[in-house]
Design a protein around this motif. Structure first.
Motif, PDB file in Angstrom:
ATOM      1  N   PRO A  90       0.830  -1.203   0.000  1.00  0.00           N
ATOM      2  CA  PRO A  90       0.000   0.000   0.000  1.00  0.00           C
ATOM      3  C   PRO A  90       0.862   1.248   0.000  1.00  0.00           C
ATOM      4  O   PRO A  90       1.971   1.251   0.526  1.00  0.00           O
ATOM      5  CB  PRO A  90      -0.799  -0.113   1.300  1.00  0.00           C
ATOM      6  N   SER A  91       0.341   2.327  -0.574  1.00  0.00           N
ATOM      7  CA  SER A  91       1.083   3.578  -0.610  1.00  0.00           C
ATOM      8  C   SER A  91       0.908   4.374   0.682  1.00  0.00           C
ATOM      9  O   SER A  91       1.596   5.342   0.895  1.00  0.00           O
ATOM     10  CB  SER A  91       0.636   4.415  -1.800  1.00  0.00           C
ATOM     11  N   VAL A  92      -0.004   3.945   1.560  1.00  0.00           N
ATOM     12  CA  VAL A  92      -0.226   4.614   2.839  1.00  0.00           C
ATOM     13  C   VAL A  92       0.810   4.129   3.835  1.00  0.00           C
ATOM     14  O   VAL A  92       1.095   2.937   3.917  1.00  0.00           O
ATOM     15  CB  VAL A  92      -1.655   4.299   3.365  1.00  0.00           C
ATOM     16  N   PHE A  93       1.383   5.057   4.611  1.00  0.00           N
ATOM     17  CA  PHE A  93       2.318   4.682   5.667  1.00  0.00           C
ATOM     18  C   PHE A  93       1.555   3.869   6.704  1.00  0.00           C
ATOM     19  O   PHE A  93       0.559   4.326   7.241  1.00  0.00           O
ATOM     20  CB  PHE A  93       2.928   5.930   6.296  1.00  0.00           C
ATOM     21  N   PRO A  94       1.994   2.630   7.025  1.00  0.00           N
ATOM     22  CA  PRO A  94       1.225   1.771   7.916  1.00  0.00           C
ATOM     23  C   PRO A  94       1.422   2.043   9.393  1.00  0.00           C
ATOM     24  O   PRO A  94       0.747   1.454  10.225  1.00  0.00           O
ATOM     25  CB  PRO A  94       1.718   0.374   7.562  1.00  0.00           C
ATOM     26  N   GLY A  95       2.361   2.919   9.735  1.00  0.00           N
ATOM     27  CA  GLY A  95       2.615   3.172  11.143  1.00  0.00           C
ATOM     28  C   GLY A  95       3.242   1.950  11.797  1.00  0.00           C
ATOM     29  O   GLY A  95       4.093   1.284  11.220  1.00  0.00           O
ATOM     30  N   LEU A  96       2.778   1.623  13.008  1.00  0.00           N
ATOM     31  CA  LEU A  96       3.344   0.504  13.758  1.00  0.00           C
ATOM     32  C   LEU A  96       3.195  -0.831  13.032  1.00  0.00           C
ATOM     33  O   LEU A  96       4.017  -1.728  13.201  1.00  0.00           O
ATOM     34  CB  LEU A  96       2.688   0.416  15.138  1.00  0.00           C
ATOM     35  N   TYR A 104      -3.094  -4.731   5.395  1.00  0.00           N
ATOM     36  CA  TYR A 104      -2.369  -5.199   6.561  1.00  0.00           C
ATOM     37  C   TYR A 104      -3.334  -5.960   7.459  1.00  0.00           C
ATOM     38  O   TYR A 104      -4.260  -5.387   8.018  1.00  0.00           O
ATOM     39  CB  TYR A 104      -1.740  -4.023   7.309  1.00  0.00           C
ATOM     40  N   LEU A 105      -3.127  -7.260   7.596  1.00  0.00           N
ATOM     41  CA  LEU A 105      -3.954  -8.126   8.431  1.00  0.00           C
ATOM     42  C   LEU A 105      -3.288  -8.268   9.796  1.00  0.00           C
ATOM     43  O   LEU A 105      -2.141  -8.710   9.895  1.00  0.00           O
ATOM     44  CB  LEU A 105      -4.086  -9.505   7.784  1.00  0.00           C
ATOM     45  N   CYS A 106      -4.016  -7.898  10.843  1.00  0.00           N
ATOM     46  CA  CYS A 106      -3.518  -8.074  12.205  1.00  0.00           C
ATOM     47  C   CYS A 106      -3.880  -9.476  12.657  1.00  0.00           C
ATOM     48  O   CYS A 106      -5.054  -9.790  12.866  1.00  0.00           O
ATOM     49  CB  CYS A 106      -4.126  -7.038  13.139  1.00  0.00           C
ATOM     50  N   GLU A 107      -2.877 -10.332  12.806  1.00  0.00           N
ATOM     51  CA  GLU A 107      -3.140 -11.707  13.199  1.00  0.00           C
ATOM     52  C   GLU A 107      -3.571 -11.833  14.652  1.00  0.00           C
ATOM     53  O   GLU A 107      -4.142 -12.845  15.038  1.00  0.00           O
ATOM     54  CB  GLU A 107      -1.930 -12.582  12.888  1.00  0.00           C
ATOM     55  N   ARG A 108      -3.352 -10.800  15.460  1.00  0.00           N
ATOM     56  CA  ARG A 108      -3.869 -10.809  16.835  1.00  0.00           C
ATOM     57  C   ARG A 108      -5.395 -10.820  16.818  1.00  0.00           C
ATOM     58  O   ARG A 108      -6.026 -11.366  17.708  1.00  0.00           O
ATOM     59  CB  ARG A 108      -3.384  -9.598  17.612  1.00  0.00           C
ATOM     60  N   ALA A 109      -5.985 -10.216  15.808  1.00  0.00           N
ATOM     61  CA  ALA A 109      -7.449 -10.141  15.705  1.00  0.00           C
ATOM     62  C   ALA A 109      -8.075 -11.519  15.525  1.00  0.00           C
ATOM     63  O   ALA A 109      -9.262 -11.700  15.804  1.00  0.00           O
ATOM     64  CB  ALA A 109      -7.855  -9.236  14.550  1.00  0.00           C
ATOM     65  N   LEU A 110      -7.303 -12.490  15.090  1.00  0.00           N
ATOM     66  CA  LEU A 110      -7.838 -13.827  14.878  1.00  0.00           C
ATOM     67  C   LEU A 110      -8.160 -14.530  16.197  1.00  0.00           C
ATOM     68  O   LEU A 110      -8.987 -15.438  16.225  1.00  0.00           O
ATOM     69  CB  LEU A 110      -6.855 -14.665  14.051  1.00  0.00           C
ATOM     70  N   THR A 111      -7.508 -14.096  17.290  1.00  0.00           N
ATOM     71  CA  THR A 111      -7.736 -14.724  18.591  1.00  0.00           C
ATOM     72  C   THR A 111      -8.169 -13.750  19.674  1.00  0.00           C
ATOM     73  O   THR A 111      -8.555 -14.187  20.757  1.00  0.00           O
ATOM     74  CB  THR A 111      -6.458 -15.444  19.069  1.00  0.00           C
ATOM     75  N   LYS A 171      -9.291  -6.682  12.524  1.00  0.00           N
ATOM     76  CA  LYS A 171      -8.629  -7.571  11.573  1.00  0.00           C
ATOM     77  C   LYS A 171      -7.820  -6.766  10.548  1.00  0.00           C
ATOM     78  O   LYS A 171      -6.682  -7.103  10.237  1.00  0.00           O
ATOM     79  CB  LYS A 171      -9.670  -8.449  10.865  1.00  0.00           C
ATOM     80  N   TYR A 172      -8.427  -5.723  10.010  1.00  0.00           N
ATOM     81  CA  TYR A 172      -7.752  -4.819   9.065  1.00  0.00           C
ATOM     82  C   TYR A 172      -7.840  -3.411   9.645  1.00  0.00           C
ATOM     83  O   TYR A 172      -8.779  -2.683   9.361  1.00  0.00           O
ATOM     84  CB  TYR A 172      -8.408  -4.886   7.682  1.00  0.00           C
ATOM     85  N   PRO A 173      -6.861  -3.013  10.469  1.00  0.00           N
ATOM     86  CA  PRO A 173      -6.940  -1.705  11.126  1.00  0.00           C
ATOM     87  C   PRO A 173      -6.786  -0.553  10.134  1.00  0.00           C
ATOM     88  O   PRO A 173      -6.138  -0.692   9.088  1.00  0.00           O
ATOM     89  CB  PRO A 173      -5.773  -1.739  12.106  1.00  0.00           C
ATOM     90  N   ALA A 174      -7.406   0.569  10.482  1.00  0.00           N
ATOM     91  CA  ALA A 174      -7.238   1.782   9.682  1.00  0.00           C
ATOM     92  C   ALA A 174      -5.785   2.249   9.819  1.00  0.00           C
ATOM     93  O   ALA A 174      -5.228   2.270  10.917  1.00  0.00           O
ATOM     94  CB  ALA A 174      -8.199   2.861  10.163  1.00  0.00           C
ATOM     95  N   LEU A 175      -5.186   2.580   8.700  1.00  0.00           N
ATOM     96  CA  LEU A 175      -3.796   3.022   8.691  1.00  0.00           C
ATOM     97  C   LEU A 175      -3.701   4.537   8.629  1.00  0.00           C
ATOM     98  O   LEU A 175      -4.567   5.163   8.049  1.00  0.00           O
ATOM     99  CB  LEU A 175      -3.069   2.402   7.488  1.00  0.00           C
ATOM    100  N   PRO A 176      -2.703   5.122   9.219  1.00  0.00           N
ATOM    101  CA  PRO A 176      -1.610   4.510   9.948  1.00  0.00           C
ATOM    102  C   PRO A 176      -2.015   4.198  11.393  1.00  0.00           C
ATOM    103  O   PRO A 176      -2.785   4.930  12.004  1.00  0.00           O
ATOM    104  CB  PRO A 176      -0.519   5.570   9.924  1.00  0.00           C
TER     105      PRO A 176
END
Length: 70
Positions: A2-8, A26-33, A39-44
Motif C-alpha cells: 500500500p502507498s499509505v504509511f502503515p505506522g506501527l 495489513y492483516l492483524c493476526e492478533r485479531a484472529l484470537t 482484523k484490518y486496522p485503519a492506517l496509519p
C-alpha cells in the motif's frame, strides 16, 4: 504494498500483508484470537497495546564477510 504509511503495523510481528494483485492490506493476526483488535486496522496505526517490533533478519555469513572487507 500500500502507498499509505502503515505506522506501527509496518514492522509488527503480528502483521501479514495480504496482496490481491490490485491492492494490499495489513492483516492483524492478533485479531484472529483477540476481539480487541481489528482484523484490518485503519492506517496509519500510531498506538497499539499489542505492538511488538519485528527484529530484522540476521546477516548471512556472506553479508558478515562483506562488512569485514569494507
Amino acid at each position: 504494498m500500500p502507498s499509505v504509511f502503515p505506522g506501527l503495523c509496518g514492522d509488527c510481528v503480528s502483521v501479514r500483508v495480504v496482496d490481491n494483485g490490485r491492492s494490499a492490506f495489513y492483516l492483524c493476526e492478533r485479531a484472529l484470537t483477540d476481539p480487541r483488535y481489528r482484523k484490518y486496522p485503519a492506517l496509519p496505526v500510531l498506538a497499539c497495546p499489542g505492538y511488538r517490533r519485528r527484529e530484522p533478519p540476521a546477516a548471512t555469513p556472506a553479508e558478515r564477510d562483506d562488512k569485514l572487507t569494507e
